[in-house]
Design a protein around this motif. Structure first.
Motif, PDB file in Angstrom:
ATOM      1  N   VAL A 128      10.127   4.903   2.466  1.00 27.08           N
ATOM      2  CA  VAL A 128       9.152   3.871   2.843  1.00 27.08           C
ATOM      3  C   VAL A 128       9.829   2.743   3.623  1.00 27.08           C
ATOM      4  CG1 VAL A 128       7.680   2.048   1.896  1.00 27.08           C
ATOM      5  CG2 VAL A 128       7.512   4.372   1.003  1.00 27.08           C
ATOM      6  N   GLN A 172       6.752  10.616  -8.955  1.00 26.65           N
ATOM      7  CA  GLN A 172       6.173  11.718  -8.198  1.00 26.65           C
ATOM      8  C   GLN A 172       6.812  11.834  -6.818  1.00 26.65           C
ATOM      9  OE1 GLN A 172       2.065  11.303  -6.967  1.00 26.65           O
ATOM     10  NE2 GLN A 172       2.192   9.082  -6.885  1.00 26.65           N
ATOM     11  N   GLU A 197       0.829  -1.208   0.000  1.00 29.58           N
ATOM     12  CA  GLU A 197       0.000   0.000   0.000  1.00 29.58           C
ATOM     13  C   GLU A 197       0.866   1.263   0.000  1.00 29.58           C
ATOM     14  OE1 GLU A 197      -3.415   2.165   2.771  1.00 29.58           O
ATOM     15  OE2 GLU A 197      -3.057   0.013   2.966  1.00 29.58           O
ATOM     16  N   ALA A 198       1.939   1.265   0.794  1.00 32.83           N
ATOM     17  CA  ALA A 198       2.821   2.433   0.870  1.00 32.83           C
ATOM     18  C   ALA A 198       3.535   2.678  -0.458  1.00 32.83           C
ATOM     19  CB  ALA A 198       3.851   2.239   1.989  1.00 32.83           C
ATOM     20  N   ASP A 227       5.662  14.122  -3.242  1.00 30.57           N
ATOM     21  CA  ASP A 227       4.770  15.078  -2.569  1.00 30.57           C
ATOM     22  C   ASP A 227       3.736  15.666  -3.528  1.00 30.57           C
ATOM     23  OD1 ASP A 227       6.218  14.680  -0.213  1.00 30.57           O
ATOM     24  OD2 ASP A 227       7.597  16.317  -0.678  1.00 30.57           O
ATOM     25  N   GLU A 282       2.417   1.646  -3.493  1.00 28.78           N
ATOM     26  CA  GLU A 282       1.417   2.065  -4.481  1.00 28.78           C
ATOM     27  C   GLU A 282       1.082   3.550  -4.340  1.00 28.78           C
ATOM     28  OE1 GLU A 282       0.336   0.706  -7.041  1.00 28.78           O
ATOM     29  OE2 GLU A 282       0.950  -1.378  -6.790  1.00 28.78           O
ATOM     30  N   ALA A 283       1.207   4.076  -3.142  1.00 27.44           N
ATOM     31  CA  ALA A 283       0.903   5.493  -2.917  1.00 27.44           C
ATOM     32  C   ALA A 283       1.905   6.417  -3.597  1.00 27.44           C
ATOM     33  CB  ALA A 283       0.862   5.784  -1.416  1.00 27.44           C
ATOM     34  N   ILE A 284       3.100   5.928  -3.888  1.00 25.73           N
ATOM     35  CA  ILE A 284       4.122   6.743  -4.545  1.00 25.73           C
ATOM     36  C   ILE A 284       4.364   6.298  -5.987  1.00 25.73           C
ATOM     37  CG2 ILE A 284       5.276   7.385  -2.392  1.00 25.73           C
ATOM     38  CD1 ILE A 284       7.377   5.233  -2.961  1.00 25.73           C
ATOM     39  N   ASN A 285       3.610   5.331  -6.463  1.00 21.31           N
ATOM     40  CA  ASN A 285       3.779   4.777  -7.804  1.00 21.31           C
ATOM     41  C   ASN A 285       3.050   5.625  -8.849  1.00 21.31           C
ATOM     42  OD1 ASN A 285       4.201   3.007  -9.974  1.00 21.31           O
ATOM     43  ND2 ASN A 285       2.448   1.720  -9.436  1.00 21.31           N
ATOM     44  N   GLU A 336      12.063   8.155  -2.377  1.00 22.53           N
ATOM     45  CA  GLU A 336      10.760   7.826  -1.817  1.00 22.53           C
ATOM     46  C   GLU A 336      10.706   6.369  -1.376  1.00 22.53           C
ATOM     47  OE1 GLU A 336       7.434  10.087  -1.730  1.00 22.53           O
ATOM     48  OE2 GLU A 336       9.364  10.670  -0.896  1.00 22.53           O
TER      49      GLU A 336
END
Length: 406
Positions: free
Chosen positions: A119, A225, A69-70, A227, A72-75, A115
């Motif tokens: 994580v 990406q 999940e962590a 932030d 995927e949040a920055i993918n 990033e």
């Protein structure tokens, strides 16, 4: 410094380096109830503006660590993966993400290196808040009187049950265990940068993982990406008789980059011109090691198999190493040296083969056939046919470090 005995934990593992390998290993060990301390030269986590691909073999490790999940949040996942002709940008799709008779998952996760490091670091300190010790310089490792010892430059020693060198291509742990490993120049220089999407033309905003190929150079680009701000990360390699330092944080000059890519499509030149910073370095290789472990010390990642970036496998194979090593230590806490021998047996052949296959790709990306579009089209159709892509990647992507026999 001496080893810290902790009740209920049978091993204490000392790790040199808080990069991808060290942090992945620490997270895996801590989840298995094995105590860890990491010693990192830098005074803090460094913000390094480079992107990376996590392929299926690497993402299986992250998923097992509970980090899916962590991540995927920055993918910024690509809708397609394409090979492009250097002058016109004409593209050929090579993405086997939806199967297409492939036995492996070709899905890519595209993130900034910093990033992903964040994580992993947060996962480690959530399990042990004081696990990472910054500003500590390592000079080597040894086994003495049945104990593993990490040697520091201030003369102090950290003792534990195992020492693992995750300290990169210039690993001091490797040098202390196996002697100097001379680096050989590959004949290519590399450039990398990070261009804010807001500064670029609309075509750069497509969700594509692209590799532009030419007669003497190639460039890989993809979106990432940080932030909420989006960038195009690019990594370029160009044939060159002259070489720069073997460091991926050496600054480069825009004029030199534009000279290296003179005549290339304007979209590529725009990336260089709009990049926040440009970095340039020489690509080097070292002879493969026949053993990674000695006594109660071993190696992970670039410390034992630094490789060229042409298959995008460096970080993925490093995460494989880390997870397999954690499994070996968990299975045999009473026999550390035996566990390290099993680790070597499980990993060395695969890592060294990946290293060799990656270097072979340079002569596929750079070919005289790519000078003109008339010869480039059939060359690309042959080298990046669905079958060629499966042959090149399926054996890499199907590997599962969480289940492979050890």
């Amino acid at each position: 410094m001496t080893d810290k005995e902790k009740p209920g934990q049978s091993l204490h593992v000392i790790i040199a380096g808080a990069g991808m390998g060290g942090l992945t290993l620490a997270a895996a060990l801590l989840k298995k109830g094995i105590d860890v301390d990491i010693y990192e030269t830098s005074p803090e986590l460094r913000e390094v503006g480079a992107g990376l691909w996590i392929s299926a073999n690497g993402s299986r490790v992250l998923a097992d660590l509970g980090l899916k999940e962590a991540v995927e949040a920055i993918n910024l996942p690509p809708q397609d993966r394409v090979v492009r002709f250097w002058k016109t940008g004409e593209e050929h799709s090579v993405y086997n993400r939806d199967g297409q008779a492939s036995k492996a998952d070709h899905t890519l996760i595209q993130v900034l290196r910093s990033e992903l490091q964040r994580v992993l670091y947060e996962a480690v300190i959530a399990l042990k808040p004081d696990a990472v010790h910054f500003g500590v310089r390592t000079i080597g490792a040894e086994t003495l009187n049945g104990r593993a010892r990490l040697l520091l430059d201030d003369g102090k020693v950290v003792e534990g049950d195992v020492v693992v060198g995750c300290d990169g291509a210039h690993s001091r742990v490797r040098q202390s265990l196996f002697g100097a490993a001379p680096a050989r120049y590959t004949g290519a220089n590399a450039w990398r940068g990070l261009a804010p999407m807001s500064r670029l033309k609309p075509q750069h905003q497509k969700a594509l993982a692209s590799t532009w190929i030419g007669p003497t150079a190639h460039v890989t680009t993809y979106p990432v990406q940080r932030d909420g701000e989006q960038f195009v990360s690019f990594s370029a390699q160009v044939d060159s008789e002259q070489w720069q330092a073997e460091s991926w944080s050496e600054r480069g000059e825009l004029a030199d980059a534009l000279k290296d890519f003179e005549g290339w499509n304007q979209d590529i030149l725009d990336l260089f011109m709009q990049s926040e910073n440009l970095f340039r370095w020489g690509l080097f290789v070292r002879d493969p090691l026949e053993a990674w472990s000695k006594g109660r010390a071993t190696l992970v990642g670039d410390a034992c198999h630094s490789m060229t970036p042409y298959l995008g496998m460096g970080v993925n194979v490093t995460m494989e190493d880390a997870y397999v090593l954690a499994r070996c230590l968990e299975d045999s806490p009473e026999d550390v040296e035996g566990a390290l021998r099993r680790y070597d047996a499980a990993r060395i052949e695969r890592a060294n083969l990946t290293k060799a296959k990656s270097l072979e790709m340079l002569h596929i990306f750079h070919s005289p056939e790519l000078e003109r579009i008339e010869t480039a089209r059939p060359y690309i159709q042959q080298q990046w046919s669905a079958q060629a892509v499966r042959d090149r990647y399926d054996w890499l992507l199907s590997y599962d470090a969480t289940k492979v026999e050890i």
